[in-house]
Design a protein around this motif. Structure first.
Motif, short mmCIF file in Angstrom:
data_model
loop_
_atom_site.label_atom_id
_atom_site.label_comp_id
_atom_site.label_asym_id
_atom_site.label_seq_id
_atom_site.Cartn_x
_atom_site.Cartn_y
_atom_site.Cartn_z
N SER A 42 5.91 17.63 -0.06
CA SER A 42 5.46 18.22 1.20
C SER A 42 3.98 18.54 1.18
N LEU A 43 3.48 19.04 0.04
CA LEU A 43 2.08 19.46 -0.04
C LEU A 43 1.13 18.30 -0.33
N ALA A 44 1.57 17.36 -1.18
CA ALA A 44 0.70 16.26 -1.57
C ALA A 44 0.78 15.08 -0.61
N GLY A 45 1.85 15.02 0.18
CA GLY A 45 2.02 13.91 1.10
C GLY A 45 2.56 12.66 0.45
N MET A 46 3.06 12.79 -0.78
CA MET A 46 3.66 11.66 -1.49
C MET A 46 4.60 12.22 -2.55
N PRO A 47 5.62 11.44 -2.95
CA PRO A 47 6.52 11.88 -4.02
C PRO A 47 5.79 11.95 -5.36
N VAL A 48 6.33 12.73 -6.30
CA VAL A 48 5.78 12.80 -7.64
C VAL A 48 5.71 11.40 -8.25
N SER A 49 6.79 10.63 -8.08
CA SER A 49 6.84 9.29 -8.67
C SER A 49 5.72 8.39 -8.15
N GLU A 50 5.40 8.51 -6.86
CA GLU A 50 4.32 7.70 -6.28
C GLU A 50 2.96 8.16 -6.81
N TYR A 51 2.79 9.46 -6.97
CA TYR A 51 1.53 9.97 -7.52
C TYR A 51 1.32 9.47 -8.95
N ILE A 52 2.38 9.50 -9.76
CA ILE A 52 2.29 9.01 -11.13
C ILE A 52 1.91 7.53 -11.14
N ARG A 53 2.55 6.75 -10.26
CA ARG A 53 2.26 5.31 -10.19
C ARG A 53 0.80 5.07 -9.80
N ARG A 54 0.30 5.81 -8.83
CA ARG A 54 -1.09 5.63 -8.40
C ARG A 54 -2.08 6.03 -9.49
N ARG A 55 -1.78 7.13 -10.19
CA ARG A 55 -2.68 7.55 -11.27
C ARG A 55 -2.69 6.51 -12.39
N ARG A 56 -1.52 6.00 -12.74
CA ARG A 56 -1.46 4.99 -13.80
C ARG A 56 -2.23 3.73 -13.39
N MET A 57 -2.08 3.31 -12.17
CA MET A 57 -2.77 2.11 -11.72
C MET A 57 -4.28 2.34 -11.60
N SER A 58 -4.70 3.58 -11.34
CA SER A 58 -6.13 3.89 -11.31
C SER A 58 -6.74 3.70 -12.69
N LEU A 59 -6.05 4.19 -13.73
CA LEU A 59 -6.54 4.01 -15.09
C LEU A 59 -6.41 2.55 -15.54
N ALA A 60 -5.33 1.90 -15.11
CA ALA A 60 -5.11 0.51 -15.51
C ALA A 60 -6.22 -0.40 -14.99
N ALA A 61 -6.77 -0.08 -13.83
CA ALA A 61 -7.86 -0.89 -13.28
C ALA A 61 -9.07 -0.88 -14.20
N ALA A 62 -9.38 0.29 -14.76
CA ALA A 62 -10.50 0.38 -15.70
C ALA A 62 -10.22 -0.43 -16.96
N ASP A 63 -8.97 -0.39 -17.42
CA ASP A 63 -8.60 -1.17 -18.62
C ASP A 63 -8.74 -2.66 -18.35
N LEU A 64 -8.36 -3.09 -17.15
CA LEU A 64 -8.49 -4.51 -16.79
C LEU A 64 -9.95 -4.94 -16.79
N LEU A 65 -10.80 -4.12 -16.17
CA LEU A 65 -12.21 -4.46 -16.08
C LEU A 65 -12.89 -4.43 -17.45
N ALA A 66 -12.28 -3.67 -18.39
CA ALA A 66 -12.82 -3.63 -19.75
C ALA A 66 -12.41 -4.85 -20.56
N GLY A 67 -11.50 -5.68 -19.98
CA GLY A 67 -11.10 -6.90 -20.64
C GLY A 67 -9.89 -6.79 -21.54
N ASP A 68 -9.13 -5.70 -21.45
CA ASP A 68 -7.93 -5.53 -22.28
C ASP A 68 -6.89 -6.59 -21.93
N ASP A 69 -6.03 -6.91 -22.89
CA ASP A 69 -4.95 -7.88 -22.69
C ASP A 69 -3.98 -7.38 -21.63
N LEU A 70 -3.58 -8.27 -20.69
CA LEU A 70 -2.74 -7.87 -19.56
C LEU A 70 -1.40 -7.32 -20.00
#
Length: 289
Positions: A42-70
């Motif tokens: 209600s307060l964040a406007g998204m479920p906890v699970s969606e927030y976790i997914r978005r945070r993980r993908m935010s960090l994963a983008a940096a790992d991709l740009l750093a050239g880490d193995d997919l």
């Protein structure tokens, strides 16, 4: 509650590369996972699970740009294959892994959420706590998707499919509080995700021991406390704003928490075209100790 939500966010940040268990985190917090999930959504406007997914993908983008193995990145963030990770990545960023590596974007990063409470007290909320014994909700039920804003066409279609004479019959069967024809939402997703399914029942309240006509559906409601809120204004906008206010103002300021169970809307008065209405919102609660 605000402190608990911020500690939850801190726990998520510390465990983005590991399994995250809300149950373990909340065991010593004196509240329930169900209530915390509802308040977060209600307060964040998204479920906890969606927030976790978005945070993980935010960090994963940096790992991709750093050239880490997919595949290594996929496993790091809890995905069993590069394909599954790729689908989750695209759903967050709107671009594929290959596009990000080639062009460096576009990236849709999820900032870390911080919860704060700002209660101005300019608009008092009318509420009371009602203790109820076991009772039943009986009527016509259907599975419908959850829609946060505006009228729900699936609910409207369900109500329109009920013969006119049945509305009068249901109203005559009403024999317990809340009185009259009721709008009941049951089996709602704890994360309150838009589009998730719930059971909607158009019916009335009757005593627990009352016989249920064979052609009607029923929901058994155990004894417990209910927070009852009143609102008048444009329908359904005023009612939906009241829902939001219970999470942003009332629950953080009062020693009660949501417990599993149906939420009930009783329409006390309305305009002929239903453009405005006076409603009561009944939410199942328990002491937050």
């Amino acid at each position: 509650m605000i402190g608990i939500l911020n500690r939850l966010v801190e726990h998520i940040e510390a465990n983005l590369h590991a399994e995250i268990s809300l149950a373990d985190l909340l065991r010593g917090e004196g509240t329930t996972e169900y209530h915390v999930r509802r308040m977060f959504s209600s307060l964040a406007g998204m479920p906890v699970s969606e927030y976790i997914r978005r945070r993980r993908m935010s960090l994963a983008a940096a790992d991709l740009l750093a050239g880490d193995d997919l595949l290594a990145i996929a496993i790091r963030y809890g995905y069993g294959s590069a394909e599954a990770f790729g689908r989750a990545f695209r759903s967050v960023h709107g671009a594929s892994v290959g596009e990000i590596r080639e062009n460096g974007g576009p990236l849709r990063s999820q900032p870390i959420i911080r919860f704060s409470l700002n209660v101005e007290g300019k608009r008092p909320m009318d509420a009371r706590i009602a203790q109820r014994e076991n009772f039943q909700l009986i009527g016509y039920a259907a599975r419908v998707p959850l829609i946060h804003h505006g009228a729900n066409p699936h609910i409207q279609e369900h109500i329109a499919s009920i013969p006119v004479a049945e509305h009068a019959r249901l109203k005559a069967l009403s024999a317990a509080d809340p009185a009259g024809l009721l709008q009941v939402s049951d089996q709602v997703d704890a994360d309150y995700r838009e589009g998730s399914e719930l059971t909607y029942l158009h019916g009335v309240a009757v005593p627990a021991e009352a016989p249920v006509p064979e052609d009607l559906d029923s929901i058994q409601v155990p004894a417990g406390a209910w927070a009852v809120f009143s609102v008048s204004g444009p329908y359904p906008a005023a009612l939906q704003e009241l829902w939001a206010s219970t999470a942003t103002a009332w629950f953080p300021s009062n020693p009660w928490r949501l417990r599993p169970g149906p939420s009930i809307v009783a329409v006390l008065d309305r305009a002929a075209d239903f453009s405005t209405a006076t409603c009561e919102l009944w939410l199942p609660v328990e002491a937050d100790r």
